[in-house]
Design a protein around this motif. Sequence first.
Motif, PDB file in Angstrom:
ATOM      1  N   ALA A   1       0.823  -1.287   0.100  1.00  0.00           N
ATOM      2  CA  ALA A   1      -0.067   0.213  -0.017  1.00  0.00           C
ATOM      3  C   ALA A   1       0.764   1.257  -0.046  1.00  0.00           C
ATOM      4  N   ALA A   2       1.945   1.222   0.568  1.00  0.00           N
ATOM      5  CA  ALA A   2       3.043   2.263   0.683  1.00  0.00           C
ATOM      6  C   ALA A   2       3.690   2.592  -0.537  1.00  0.00           C
ATOM      7  N   HIS A   3       3.762   1.341  -1.309  1.00  0.00           N
ATOM      8  CA  HIS A   3       4.558   1.768  -2.514  1.00  0.00           C
ATOM      9  C   HIS A   3       3.888   1.235  -3.825  1.00  0.00           C
ATOM     10  N   PRO A   4       3.336   1.893  -4.508  1.00  0.00           N
ATOM     11  CA  PRO A   4       2.369   1.568  -5.810  1.00  0.00           C
ATOM     12  C   PRO A   4       3.401   0.700  -6.468  1.00  0.00           C
ATOM     13  N   GLY A   5       2.657  -0.144  -7.455  1.00  0.00           N
ATOM     14  CA  GLY A   5       3.498  -1.057  -8.393  1.00  0.00           C
ATOM     15  C   GLY A   5       4.334  -1.879  -7.732  1.00  0.00           C
ATOM     16  N   VAL A   6       4.295  -2.471  -6.303  1.00  0.00           N
ATOM     17  CA  VAL A   6       5.095  -3.210  -5.830  1.00  0.00           C
ATOM     18  C   VAL A   6       4.541  -4.717  -6.315  1.00  0.00           C
ATOM     19  N   GLU A   7       3.395  -5.065  -6.338  1.00  0.00           N
ATOM     20  CA  GLU A   7       3.010  -6.272  -7.290  1.00  0.00           C
ATOM     21  C   GLU A   7       3.496  -6.584  -8.494  1.00  0.00           C
ATOM     22  N   ALA A   8       3.391  -5.519  -9.396  1.00  0.00           N
ATOM     23  CA  ALA A   8       3.937  -5.719 -10.722  1.00  0.00           C
ATOM     24  C   ALA A   8       5.619  -5.918 -10.771  1.00  0.00           C
ATOM     25  N   ALA A   9       6.116  -5.315  -9.864  1.00  0.00           N
ATOM     26  CA  ALA A   9       7.345  -5.302  -9.832  1.00  0.00           C
ATOM     27  C   ALA A   9       8.032  -6.500  -9.350  1.00  0.00           C
ATOM     28  N   GLU A  10       7.206  -7.378  -8.216  1.00  0.00           N
ATOM     29  CA  GLU A  10       7.558  -8.545  -7.681  1.00  0.00           C
ATOM     30  C   GLU A  10       7.349  -9.656  -8.808  1.00  0.00           C
TER      31      GLU A  10
ATOM     32  N   LEU B   1      15.155   0.896  -0.482  1.00  0.00           N
ATOM     33  CA  LEU B   1      14.916  -0.323  -1.029  1.00  0.00           C
ATOM     34  C   LEU B   1      14.701  -1.582  -0.024  1.00  0.00           C
ATOM     35  N   ALA B   2      15.516  -1.758   1.184  1.00  0.00           N
ATOM     36  CA  ALA B   2      15.236  -2.544   1.976  1.00  0.00           C
ATOM     37  C   ALA B   2      14.047  -2.475   2.618  1.00  0.00           C
ATOM     38  N   GLU B   3      13.365  -1.374   2.978  1.00  0.00           N
ATOM     39  CA  GLU B   3      12.239  -1.340   3.521  1.00  0.00           C
ATOM     40  C   GLU B   3      10.974  -1.769   2.182  1.00  0.00           C
ATOM     41  N   ARG B   4      11.176  -1.197   1.442  1.00  0.00           N
ATOM     42  CA  ARG B   4      10.353  -1.615   0.015  1.00  0.00           C
ATOM     43  C   ARG B   4       9.950  -3.235  -0.138  1.00  0.00           C
ATOM     44  N   LEU B   5      11.321  -3.850  -0.137  1.00  0.00           N
ATOM     45  CA  LEU B   5      11.212  -5.082  -0.267  1.00  0.00           C
ATOM     46  C   LEU B   5      11.113  -5.913   0.984  1.00  0.00           C
ATOM     47  N   GLY B   6      11.208  -5.296   2.117  1.00  0.00           N
ATOM     48  CA  GLY B   6      10.759  -6.207   3.036  1.00  0.00           C
ATOM     49  C   GLY B   6      11.965  -7.050   3.446  1.00  0.00           C
ATOM     50  N   VAL B   7      13.371  -6.440   3.214  1.00  0.00           N
ATOM     51  CA  VAL B   7      14.509  -7.386   3.505  1.00  0.00           C
ATOM     52  C   VAL B   7      15.473  -6.667   4.209  1.00  0.00           C
ATOM     53  N   SER B   8      16.643  -7.123   4.462  1.00  0.00           N
ATOM     54  CA  SER B   8      17.639  -6.605   5.239  1.00  0.00           C
ATOM     55  C   SER B   8      18.507  -5.773   4.362  1.00  0.00           C
ATOM     56  N   ALA B   9      19.282  -4.822   5.041  1.00  0.00           N
ATOM     57  CA  ALA B   9      20.184  -3.813   4.476  1.00  0.00           C
ATOM     58  C   ALA B   9      21.232  -4.592   3.616  1.00  0.00           C
ATOM     59  N   ALA B  10      21.460  -5.631   4.353  1.00  0.00           N
ATOM     60  CA  ALA B  10      22.774  -6.761   3.862  1.00  0.00           C
ATOM     61  C   ALA B  10      22.315  -7.437   2.386  1.00  0.00           C
ATOM     62  N   ALA B  11      21.073  -7.800   2.552  1.00  0.00           N
ATOM     63  CA  ALA B  11      20.541  -8.399   1.071  1.00  0.00           C
ATOM     64  C   ALA B  11      20.484  -7.366   0.038  1.00  0.00           C
TER      65      ALA B  11
END
Length: 157
Positions: free
Chosen positions: A8-17, A52-62
Motif C-alpha cells: 500500500a505504501a509503494h504503488p507498483g510493488v506487485e507488478a515489480a515482484e 530499497l530494504a524497506e520496500r522489499l521487506g529485506v535486510s540492508a545486507a541483502a
Amino acid sequence: MGDAHANAAHPGVEAAEQAAAMLAAAGMPRMPARVMMALVGSPDEGYTAAELAERLGVSAAAVSGAVRYLISMRLIQRLSRPGDRRDRYDLVDDAWGGMITSNSPLYAALATQMDRIADENADAPVSVARAREIADFLRYLTQRMPQLVDEWRAGSG
C-alpha cells in the motif's frame, strides 16, 4: 514478497515482484532481480539502500549484495546528491539495451561450441543437424541483437 502494508505504501510493488520473478525464472539471481524491478518504479531521485530494504521487506545486507551485483553488471548506478549523505540508486540509462546486447559474446561462444559438438558427433546426422541449427540461430542472435537495439533507439528518439 513484502506485506500488504508495504504494498500500500509503494504503488507498483506487485507488478515489480511479478517482473522480478520472471527475471529470476530466466536466470537472474532473485534479490538483484527484485532490486532492479523496484528501481524500474523508483521515484525520479532513485532509492537509498534503506528505502530499497524497506520496500522489499529485506535486510540492508541483502540489498547491499544485490546492489553490488547490479552495479558490477552495469545495470544500476550510484547517484550522489549534493547535501545528501546517503547514496541513492537508479537504473543506468539504456540498462535494458545493454543487458540484451551484452549477451552477444556468449551467443557467439555457444555457437562455436555447438559447431565443435557437431564436428565430434559426425556419425549422428540428426544430432549434427540440430547442433548446426542451434549454432546458426545463436550467430543470428549475435548479429541481430545489437542491430535491433540500434533500430529501436533510432525509432524511439
